[in-house]
Design a protein around this motif. Structure first.
Motif, short mmCIF file in Angstrom:
data_model
loop_
_atom_site.label_atom_id
_atom_site.label_comp_id
_atom_site.label_asym_id
_atom_site.label_seq_id
_atom_site.Cartn_x
_atom_site.Cartn_y
_atom_site.Cartn_z
N VAL A 64 0.85 -1.19 0.00
CA VAL A 64 0.00 0.00 0.00
C VAL A 64 0.88 1.23 0.00
CG1 VAL A 64 -1.77 1.33 1.24
CG2 VAL A 64 -1.85 -1.18 1.25
N TYR A 65 0.58 2.17 -0.90
CA TYR A 65 1.24 3.47 -0.93
C TYR A 65 0.30 4.47 -0.28
CZ TYR A 65 3.93 1.02 -4.51
OH TYR A 65 4.69 0.10 -5.19
N TYR A 66 0.83 5.37 0.55
CA TYR A 66 -0.07 6.29 1.24
C TYR A 66 0.68 7.57 1.62
CZ TYR A 66 2.10 4.60 5.63
OH TYR A 66 2.99 4.28 6.62
N LEU A 73 2.06 10.23 -2.52
CA LEU A 73 1.94 9.05 -1.66
C LEU A 73 3.34 8.56 -1.35
CD1 LEU A 73 -1.01 7.23 -3.49
CD2 LEU A 73 -1.12 8.96 -1.68
N ASN A 74 3.97 9.20 -0.36
CA ASN A 74 5.40 9.04 -0.14
C ASN A 74 5.76 8.00 0.91
OD1 ASN A 74 4.37 10.50 1.97
ND2 ASN A 74 5.96 12.06 2.00
N TYR A 108 -4.48 6.88 -0.11
CA TYR A 108 -3.78 5.60 -0.23
C TYR A 108 -4.19 4.90 -1.52
CZ TYR A 108 -8.02 2.92 0.87
OH TYR A 108 -9.26 2.36 0.82
N LYS A 109 -3.39 3.96 -1.92
CA LYS A 109 -3.79 3.04 -2.98
C LYS A 109 -3.01 1.74 -2.86
CE LYS A 109 -0.79 4.71 -6.77
NZ LYS A 109 -0.81 5.19 -8.17
N PRO A 110 -3.71 0.61 -2.92
CA PRO A 110 -3.00 -0.66 -3.00
C PRO A 110 -2.26 -0.73 -4.33
CG PRO A 110 -5.30 -0.97 -2.36
CD PRO A 110 -5.16 0.44 -2.84
N ALA A 111 -1.16 -1.47 -4.34
CA ALA A 111 -0.39 -1.63 -5.58
C ALA A 111 -1.27 -2.22 -6.67
CB ALA A 111 0.82 -2.51 -5.33
N CYS A 112 -0.96 -1.85 -7.90
CA CYS A 112 -1.63 -2.38 -9.10
C CYS A 112 -3.00 -1.76 -9.35
CB CYS A 112 -1.72 -3.89 -9.09
SG CYS A 112 -0.11 -4.71 -9.06
N THR A 113 -3.21 -0.55 -8.84
CA THR A 113 -4.39 0.21 -9.22
C THR A 113 -3.98 1.65 -9.47
OG1 THR A 113 -6.60 0.95 -8.59
CG2 THR A 113 -5.00 0.74 -6.83
#
Length: 475
Positions: A64-66, A73-74, A108-113
């Motif tokens: 997760v990037y956030y 999203l650092n 945030y975003k989960p990877a692959c979206t």
């Protein structure tokens, strides 16, 4: 490869579903099978948020990037929790974002979206600003495989053309509450057998390897994603999570659809941070309130869903004898009422209700709720709305008169294939308002002395009932 459920639950209980290593692993390669779906968040303690999602393939490093800026999203968090079970077409991925600022908006975003979502962390315990939360019970899939404008044999109360569903009603209000609390009976995938026998969906077929159950389950999680991806979606166990057909024709359920398996895999409630157990019992603080989820299905004397129980689900237990009640006693005894003056508890099955009651639940839980001065108790299970007085051992106290007993509200009217229930008459002596219609409850904590509720009619967002609990104490 399939992970056994024990691996996942042991990891959660040990508190290892945490933000990833200091040097993150390379995220999984993005394909259509690693694309996130069913995105959901849940409180994971005072300064943490659990982010969960499903994929068609197992992930080696759920990522997760956030950050506090949508354009930056650092930060990154990872785990190794990517689990499935027999009959599931997807993997459940769980990552906890830790060391967050309280009451703060994060993106945030989960990877692959490519989509970016947001959530707001829990309010600091003791923060005195008012807030609201939504409560629902017994809400399943809407549409062709659930509640719609038509029903099959053995069901009732279809939606009327033009009616909003409860999901749509909650969506229209989503800027008005901090989180959703779904107190059991979540997706109603176990209605598949009843729907097939009623000629509502695909004709009865025992050789589909659990595909119909899995289909309905995934449809529900897809339908609530617009809410669960931006509002913490807190859940508790109900009888419809126990098995694939809710006790009828036991023997046709496949192993992956027994014993709360899907429920245990899909959610990630804050039991690790509160000393609870998996998604069965847990607690968390939010502003002026200490919230407690207890389990009315298993793990107490004569529990209805355990082998020999009246629910005939042959599920559980999940802990040593006495563990849940011992935890509940410790949890309630540890509450700092100067910091969180309100204590709100929830469990699926009610014991003050104008129909069949859960006497076993009452015997197990009511003494502790009374002993430790719980203010409000929420239930579902019965498919109507019933607001009671505050009650102690069957004796009513009016909620505007500084009651010392817990106030009871039952709301299992969110809507699902079976439809609504008919309360028994005359109503229980503790009953103060009954509504037989699809809807949900909006609770508002105004200050340390006033807590109110509204029953929202889902079909058109009309407020059909409101009441306020008043306590005589200094803020």
């Amino acid at each position: 490869m399939s992970f056994k459920i024990a691996v996942f639950t042991a990891a959660v209980a040990a508190g290892t579903v945490l933000a990833g290593p200091k040097c993150p692993k390379t995220p999984d390669q993005c394909t259509d099978r690693t694309a996130p779906s069913q995105i959901r968040v849940a409180y994971a303690g005072d300064k943490a948020m659990a982010v969960s999602w499903n994929t068609k393939s197992q992930l080696a490093h759920p990522t997760v990037y956030y950050g506090k800026s949508q354009a930056k999203l650092n930060k990154i968090a990872q785990s190794q929790i990517s689990t499935t079970y027999p009959t599931s077409s997807t993997y459940n991925n769980h990552v906890v974002l830790s060391d967050l600022d309280e009451d703060t908006l994060y993106y945030y975003k989960p990877a692959c979206t490519n989509a970016t979502y947001s959530f707001t962390t829990s309010r600091k315990a003791g923060k005195k600003t008012p807030f609201s939360f939504a409560m629902i019970g017994d809400m399943g899939t809407f549409g062709p495989d659930g509640l719609s404008t038509t029903v099959g044999q053995g069901a009732a109360n279809p939606l009327k053309p033009g009616d909003l569903t409860t999901i749509q009603s909650l969506t229209s209000y989503k800027d008005s509450y901090d989180f959703i609390w779904h107190v059991g009976d979540i997706a109603y995938a176990d209605s598949w057998l009843k729907e097939e026998k009623g000629n509502y969906i695909t004709p009865y077929n025992t050789s589909d390897n659990g595909a119909e159950y899995d289909k309905i389950l995934n449809e529900f999680y897809d339908q609530v994603e617009g809410l669960s991806s931006v509002k913490p979606y807190m859940v508790g166990p109900g009888n419809h999570e126990a098995n694939c057909d809710n006790g009828s024709d036991l023997g046709i359920c496949l192993p992956g659809q027994l014993n709360f398996t899907g429920y245990r895999h899909h959610w990630n409630m804050p039991s690790a941070s509160s000393g609870g157990l998996e998604n069965f019992w847990y607690s968390f603080d939010h502003g002026m309130v200490h919230f407690v989820m207890f389990n009315t299905e298993t793990d107490f004397p004569n529990a209805p869903d355990e082998p020999g129980g009246e629910g005939a689900e042959n599920a559980g237990p999940f802990a040593p004898t006495g563990a849940q009640l011992a935890w509940l006693k410790r949890d309630l005894a540890s509450v700092d009422r100067k910091k969180t003056p309100w204590v709100v508890a929830a469990g699926h099955r009610p014991w003050y209700v104008s129909t069949e009651v859960c006497a076993e639940c009452q015997a197990a839980f009511e003494p502790l709720l009374e002993e430790y001065g719980v203010d409000l108790v929420l239930h579902g299970h019965k498919h109507f709305y019933e607001r009671h007085a505050a009650v102690a051992n069957g004796t009513a106290q009016e909620i505007g008169d500084n009651p010392t007993a817990p106030w009871y509200v039952v709301n299992g009217a969110a809507g699902h294939y079976d439809g609504l229930d008919t309360p028994s008459t005359p109503y229980a002596s503790t009953s103060r308002k009954v509504i037989v219609a699809y809807g949900w409850s909006l609770f508002t904590v105004h200050n340390c002395t006033h807590l109110s509720t509204q029953f929202i009619l889902s079909s058109n967002n009309t407020v059909l009932d409101s009441a306020t609990l008043v306590k005589d104490r200094k803020c």
